[in-house]
Design an enzyme around this catalytic site. Structure first.
Site, PDB file in Angstrom:
ATOM      1  N   VAL A  58      83.038 -74.632 -35.965  1.00 29.63           N
ATOM      2  CA  VAL A  58      83.456 -75.708 -36.882  1.00 29.63           C
ATOM      3  C   VAL A  58      82.297 -76.286 -37.696  1.00 29.63           C
ATOM      4  O   VAL A  58      82.520 -77.078 -38.609  1.00 29.63           O
ATOM      5  CB  VAL A  58      84.200 -76.859 -36.150  1.00 29.63           C
ATOM      6  CG1 VAL A  58      85.496 -76.361 -35.544  1.00 29.63           C
ATOM      7  CG2 VAL A  58      83.320 -77.538 -35.119  1.00 29.63           C
ATOM      8  N   LYS A  92      74.591 -79.862 -34.869  1.00 31.63           N
ATOM      9  CA  LYS A  92      75.443 -79.415 -35.981  1.00 31.63           C
ATOM     10  C   LYS A  92      76.929 -79.639 -35.712  1.00 31.63           C
ATOM     11  O   LYS A  92      77.674 -80.051 -36.594  1.00 31.63           O
ATOM     12  CB  LYS A  92      75.173 -77.938 -36.283  1.00 31.63           C
ATOM     13  CG  LYS A  92      73.881 -77.751 -37.082  1.00 31.63           C
ATOM     14  CD  LYS A  92      73.434 -76.313 -37.145  1.00 31.63           C
ATOM     15  CE  LYS A  92      74.290 -75.489 -38.066  1.00 31.63           C
ATOM     16  NZ  LYS A  92      73.752 -74.104 -38.194  1.00 31.63           N
ATOM     17  N   LYS A 106      91.497 -85.142 -44.325  1.00 35.98           N
ATOM     18  CA  LYS A 106      91.777 -85.799 -45.613  1.00 35.98           C
ATOM     19  C   LYS A 106      92.662 -84.901 -46.479  1.00 35.98           C
ATOM     20  O   LYS A 106      93.665 -85.343 -47.040  1.00 35.98           O
ATOM     21  CB  LYS A 106      90.433 -86.066 -46.295  1.00 35.98           C
ATOM     22  CG  LYS A 106      90.494 -86.659 -47.658  1.00 35.98           C
ATOM     23  CD  LYS A 106      89.091 -87.146 -48.049  1.00 35.98           C
ATOM     24  CE  LYS A 106      88.910 -87.191 -49.543  1.00 35.98           C
ATOM     25  NZ  LYS A 106      88.199 -86.019 -50.076  1.00 35.98           N
ATOM     26  N   TYR A 146      72.293 -84.856 -28.605  1.00 34.34           N
ATOM     27  CA  TYR A 146      73.721 -85.112 -28.322  1.00 34.34           C
ATOM     28  C   TYR A 146      74.064 -86.546 -28.708  1.00 34.34           C
ATOM     29  O   TYR A 146      75.024 -86.792 -29.436  1.00 34.34           O
ATOM     30  CB  TYR A 146      73.971 -84.877 -26.835  1.00 34.34           C
ATOM     31  CG  TYR A 146      75.411 -85.024 -26.393  1.00 34.34           C
ATOM     32  CD1 TYR A 146      76.389 -84.140 -26.819  1.00 34.34           C
ATOM     33  CD2 TYR A 146      75.776 -86.042 -25.502  1.00 34.34           C
ATOM     34  CE1 TYR A 146      77.702 -84.259 -26.379  1.00 34.34           C
ATOM     35  CE2 TYR A 146      77.086 -86.160 -25.050  1.00 34.34           C
ATOM     36  CZ  TYR A 146      78.049 -85.269 -25.498  1.00 34.34           C
ATOM     37  OH  TYR A 146      79.342 -85.394 -25.058  1.00 34.34           O
ATOM     38  N   LYS A 150      76.542 -87.738 -31.763  1.00 37.06           N
ATOM     39  CA  LYS A 150      77.775 -88.473 -31.490  1.00 37.06           C
ATOM     40  C   LYS A 150      77.774 -89.832 -32.192  1.00 37.06           C
ATOM     41  O   LYS A 150      78.828 -90.323 -32.622  1.00 37.06           O
ATOM     42  CB  LYS A 150      77.959 -88.650 -29.980  1.00 37.06           C
ATOM     43  CG  LYS A 150      78.249 -87.339 -29.247  1.00 37.06           C
ATOM     44  CD  LYS A 150      79.632 -86.789 -29.590  1.00 37.06           C
ATOM     45  CE  LYS A 150      80.018 -85.616 -28.729  1.00 37.06           C
ATOM     46  NZ  LYS A 150      81.347 -85.076 -29.028  1.00 37.06           N
ATOM     47  N   ARG A 187      76.161 -79.939 -14.722  1.00 40.56           N
ATOM     48  CA  ARG A 187      76.614 -81.309 -14.473  1.00 40.56           C
ATOM     49  C   ARG A 187      76.843 -81.515 -12.982  1.00 40.56           C
ATOM     50  O   ARG A 187      77.095 -80.584 -12.225  1.00 40.56           O
ATOM     51  CB  ARG A 187      77.855 -81.619 -15.297  1.00 40.56           C
ATOM     52  CG  ARG A 187      77.443 -81.850 -16.748  1.00 40.56           C
ATOM     53  CD  ARG A 187      78.554 -82.365 -17.586  1.00 40.56           C
ATOM     54  NE  ARG A 187      79.479 -81.301 -17.926  1.00 40.56           N
ATOM     55  CZ  ARG A 187      80.535 -81.487 -18.704  1.00 40.56           C
ATOM     56  NH1 ARG A 187      80.786 -82.676 -19.183  1.00 40.56           N
ATOM     57  NH2 ARG A 187      81.322 -80.489 -18.994  1.00 40.56           N
TER      58      ARG A 187
HETATM   59  N1  UDP Z   1      72.281 -84.876 -11.100  1.00 42.20           N
HETATM   60  C1  UDP Z   1      71.733 -84.629  -9.852  1.00 42.20           C
HETATM   61  N2  UDP Z   1      71.726 -83.336  -9.402  1.00 42.20           N
HETATM   62  C2  UDP Z   1      72.244 -82.295 -10.104  1.00 42.20           C
HETATM   63  C3  UDP Z   1      72.816 -82.554 -11.357  1.00 42.20           C
HETATM   64  C4  UDP Z   1      72.821 -83.862 -11.831  1.00 42.20           C
HETATM   65  O1  UDP Z   1      71.245 -85.536  -9.172  1.00 42.20           O
HETATM   66  O2  UDP Z   1      72.184 -81.147  -9.599  1.00 42.20           O
HETATM   67  C5  UDP Z   1      72.303 -86.267 -11.592  1.00 42.20           C
HETATM   68  C6  UDP Z   1      71.718 -86.457 -12.989  1.00 42.20           C
HETATM   69  O3  UDP Z   1      70.326 -86.681 -12.916  1.00 42.20           O
HETATM   70  C7  UDP Z   1      72.460 -87.686 -13.461  1.00 42.20           C
HETATM   71  C8  UDP Z   1      73.829 -87.572 -12.780  1.00 42.20           C
HETATM   72  O4  UDP Z   1      73.655 -86.658 -11.710  1.00 42.20           O
HETATM   73  O5  UDP Z   1      71.838 -88.859 -13.019  1.00 42.20           O
HETATM   74  C9  UDP Z   1      74.934 -87.078 -13.701  1.00 42.20           C
HETATM   75  O6  UDP Z   1      74.461 -85.951 -14.354  1.00 42.20           O
HETATM   76  P1  UDP Z   1      75.364 -85.060 -15.308  1.00 42.20           P
HETATM   77  O7  UDP Z   1      74.504 -83.919 -15.778  1.00 42.20           O
HETATM   78  O8  UDP Z   1      76.618 -84.716 -14.607  1.00 42.20           O
HETATM   79  O9  UDP Z   1      75.776 -85.965 -16.529  1.00 42.20           O
HETATM   80  P2  UDP Z   1      75.176 -87.228 -17.304  1.00 42.20           P
HETATM   81  O10 UDP Z   1      76.036 -88.337 -16.864  1.00 42.20           O
HETATM   82  O11 UDP Z   1      73.740 -87.453 -16.929  1.00 42.20           O
HETATM   83  O12 UDP Z   1      75.334 -86.875 -18.736  1.00 42.20           O
END
Ligand code: UDP
Length: 323
Positions: A58, A92, A106, A146, A150, A187
């Site tokens: 996109v 992007k 639009k 990011y 946003k 995550r």
């Molecule tokens: N985190 C962690 N261990 C992992 C992955 C993430 O302790 O293996 C922590 C990270 O440092 C953050 C929180 O978990 O404080 C959530 O991280 P995530 O990447 O899910 O998303 P964020 O909310 O930071 O965008």
């Protein structure tokens, strides 16, 4: 039949939105460049007459033939590890991609909802975060690509509303989890569950005293659905206010999975927000929405999903070639 374009359709949230709008009787046009999305998430829709899929980025000019009633812009890398690997694409899709989709809205007279994020609040100095808080973002930090994309996205969306009269909606999405998250996207929810299922120790970053508030995907989708059909223009936080430290969350996952593994500590990533909890007063008031699924229930569903992956998928570490 109403027609809706969903960008990021093969991703975690996008694929759940495709399901919801198909169930609501829409003709759904899914779009994805498949950089972080996975066709497996929407494979079950390909046989339907009211679903079509465009493999498209996109950030480049977007053309969709025929009428369009609504657009949901959910295309974007969404994990901190992804932004580090593909910072330019992240910028992007939030900026050029949003511009293209607003132009399309639009042109077609369509209503557009954009997926913004709690990251617009950065490492917040206000707790819990309500929509009036302007945020504390490091533009040039690793998350800046990011966060600033946003923030720009919100600005240009408001400008299209104000200057062109486009029907716009802005959802600020807080940490969401559930089936179809990418196991190795970095995550915390898939990271901990994946580690527990593979028999690895759970990696807590820093001392684990930072907090997050996790919202189950079904609740999130309901919030998005209500926001799209509301008449509310300003941003609305969608998330679950049930806050927990990452350290306690790791213990919860150890209990839930029954793993013998323990917690190990790793360095805290740069600019990792210390606290995050949505103030959802506005969502309650204007959408009559609040989350229904508590963490213990939602994590069970999520664990079941990850348990259903093949041993090969479970072992696979993330070596995606993003080029
Ligand atoms: N985190 C962690 N261990 C992992 C992955 C993430 O302790 O293996 C922590 C990270 O440092 C953050 C929180 O978990 O404080 C959530 O991280 P995530 O990447 O899910 O998303 P964020 O909310 O930071 O965008």
């Amino acid at each position: 039949m109403k027609r809706i374009l969903i960008t990021g359709a093969a991703g975690f949230l996008g694929s759940h939105l495709c399901d919801r709008f198909i169930n609501e009787g829409f003709h759904v046009i899914g779009m994805d460049n498949l950089i972080t999305g996975d066709l497996k998430n929407i494979e079950h829709l390909f046989e339907l007459k009211n679903f079509e899929f465009y493999h498209h980025d996109v950030s480049k000019f977007v053309h969709v033939p025929g009428d369009l009633d609504c657009i949901l812009h959910f295309a974007s890398p969404a994990s901190p590890i992804d932004y580090l690997k593909i910072p330019i694409q992240t910028l992007k899709v939030g900026s050029l991609g949003t511009h293209n989709l607003l132009g399309l809205a639009k042109e077609k007279g369509a209503r557009i909802l954009i997926a913004s994020t709690s990251e617009v609040y950065g490492d917040p100095l206000v707790h819990p975060q309500n929509e009036d808080y302007y945020g504390n973002v490091n533009a040039i930090g690793p998350r800046g690509v990011y966060d600033e994309a946003k923030r720009f996205q919100e600005s240009i969306t408001m400008a299209y509303h104000t200057y062109h009269g486009v029907e716009t909606r802005i959802a600020r999405i807080f940490n969401t989890y559930g089936p179809r998250m990418r196991l190795n996207d970095g995550r915390v929810v898939p990271a901990f569950i994946g580690q527990a299922l593979r028999g690895e120790d759970l990696t807590v970053f820093g001392e684990g005293l930072q907090t997050r508030s996790f919202c189950y995907v079904d609740d999130l989708i309901e919030g998005i659905y209500r926001l799209l059909f509301s008449d509310y223009i300003n941003p609305v936080n969608i998330g679950n206010p049930d806050e927990i430290t990452i350290k306690d969350f790791a213990e919860e996952i150890i209990k839930l999975t029954g793993t013998e593994q323990k917690v190990i500590y790793k360095d805290l990533p740069v600019n990792d927000p210390l606290q995050r909890q949505p103030d959802i007063t506005r969502a309650k008031k204007v959408l009559g929405w609040e989350p229904k699924v508590d963490r213990s229930e939602g994590m069970k569903y999520t664990l079941d999903y990850f348990k259903g992956l093949s041993p090969k998928e479970l072992r696979k570490s993330e070596h995606r070639d993003f080029s």
